[in-house]
Design a protein around this motif. Structure first.
Motif, mmCIF file in Angstrom:
data_model
loop_
_atom_site.group_PDB
_atom_site.id
_atom_site.type_symbol
_atom_site.label_atom_id
_atom_site.label_comp_id
_atom_site.label_asym_id
_atom_site.label_seq_id
_atom_site.Cartn_x
_atom_site.Cartn_y
_atom_site.Cartn_z
ATOM 1 N N SER A 121 0.853 -1.052 0.160
ATOM 2 C CA SER A 121 0.028 0.000 -0.078
ATOM 3 C C SER A 121 0.985 1.416 0.078
ATOM 4 N N GLY A 122 2.177 1.100 0.486
ATOM 5 C CA GLY A 122 2.883 2.229 0.571
ATOM 6 C C GLY A 122 3.576 2.304 -0.810
ATOM 7 N N GLY A 123 3.603 1.502 -1.564
ATOM 8 C CA GLY A 123 4.438 1.401 -2.840
ATOM 9 C C GLY A 123 5.616 0.847 -3.088
ATOM 10 N N SER A 124 6.095 -0.010 -1.701
ATOM 11 C CA SER A 124 7.299 -0.577 -2.140
ATOM 12 C C SER A 124 7.074 -2.041 -2.997
ATOM 13 N N THR A 125 8.101 -2.273 -3.472
ATOM 14 C CA THR A 125 8.079 -3.358 -4.527
ATOM 15 C C THR A 125 8.948 -4.527 -4.512
ATOM 16 N N ASN A 126 8.529 -5.756 -5.077
ATOM 17 C CA ASN A 126 9.680 -6.602 -5.113
ATOM 18 C C ASN A 126 9.268 -7.547 -6.046
ATOM 19 N N TYR A 127 10.204 -8.094 -6.820
ATOM 20 C CA TYR A 127 9.975 -8.908 -7.901
ATOM 21 C C TYR A 127 10.778 -10.276 -8.092
ATOM 22 N N ALA A 128 10.438 -11.192 -9.097
ATOM 23 C CA ALA A 128 10.960 -12.524 -8.863
ATOM 24 C C ALA A 128 12.260 -12.110 -9.759
ATOM 25 N N ASP A 129 13.276 -12.873 -9.533
ATOM 26 C CA ASP A 129 14.487 -12.449 -10.094
ATOM 27 C C ASP A 129 14.451 -12.693 -11.772
ATOM 28 N N SER A 130 13.779 -13.570 -12.129
ATOM 29 C CA SER A 130 13.608 -13.931 -13.537
ATOM 30 C C SER A 130 13.057 -12.573 -14.305
ATOM 31 N N VAL A 131 12.312 -11.575 -13.792
ATOM 32 C CA VAL A 131 11.706 -10.524 -14.464
ATOM 33 C C VAL A 131 12.186 -9.141 -13.947
ATOM 34 N N LYS A 132 13.255 -9.257 -13.183
ATOM 35 C CA LYS A 132 13.963 -7.853 -12.670
ATOM 36 C C LYS A 132 14.432 -7.252 -13.861
ATOM 37 N N GLY A 133 14.039 -5.736 -14.077
ATOM 38 C CA GLY A 133 14.696 -5.174 -15.138
ATOM 39 C C GLY A 133 13.743 -5.262 -16.434
ATOM 40 N N ARG A 134 12.857 -6.143 -16.360
ATOM 41 C CA ARG A 134 12.169 -6.206 -17.575
ATOM 42 C C ARG A 134 10.697 -5.801 -17.378
ATOM 43 N N PHE A 135 10.227 -6.365 -15.954
ATOM 44 C CA PHE A 135 8.464 -5.917 -15.592
ATOM 45 C C PHE A 135 8.802 -5.027 -14.634
#
Length: 116
Positions: free
Chosen positions: A53-67
């Motif tokens: 809700s505060g806007g912090s994000t996390n991504y799977a390693d396989s999509v970092k930099g692309r998604f």
């Protein structure tokens, strides 16, 4: 809560882009985290991206930099911008909405197919 409505899936060539949207019910104050998961045939459903809700994000390693995941609280909508798509990104993509008190609601899923 009503099931969120997803859109934006489809067929794209490798290297192309798609943008997924997921519109949730309720007010912005009633939604905690929002996320995208994906499930390929014969595989488990895995996290792709998550935004609090505060806007912090996390991504799977396989999509970092692309998604890129983002949310519009005024519209109760979460987006997933997918660039440089690869055939291994092919899957059904589901949005997941986290409400207070541990309530979780999943979207119906949208198919993303990346051709080589």
């Amino acid at each position: 809560q009503v099931q969120p409505v997803e859109s934006g899936g489809g067929l794209v060539q490798a290297g192309g882009s798609l943008r997924l949207s997921c519109a949730a019910s309720g007010s912005a104050f009633s939604i905690n985290a929002m996320g995208w998961y994906r499930q390929a045939p014969g595989k488990q459903r895995d996290l792709v991206a998550h935004i609090t809700s505060g806007g912090s994000t996390n991504y799977a390693d396989s999509v970092k930099g692309r998604f890129t995941i983002s949310r519009d609280n005024a519209k109760n909508t979460v987006y997933l911008q997918m660039n440089s798509l690869k055939p291994e990104d092919t899957a059904v993509y589901y949005c997941k909405i986290d409400y207070p008190m541990g309530l979780v609601v999943w979207g119906q899923g949208t198919q993303v197919t990346v051709s080589s």
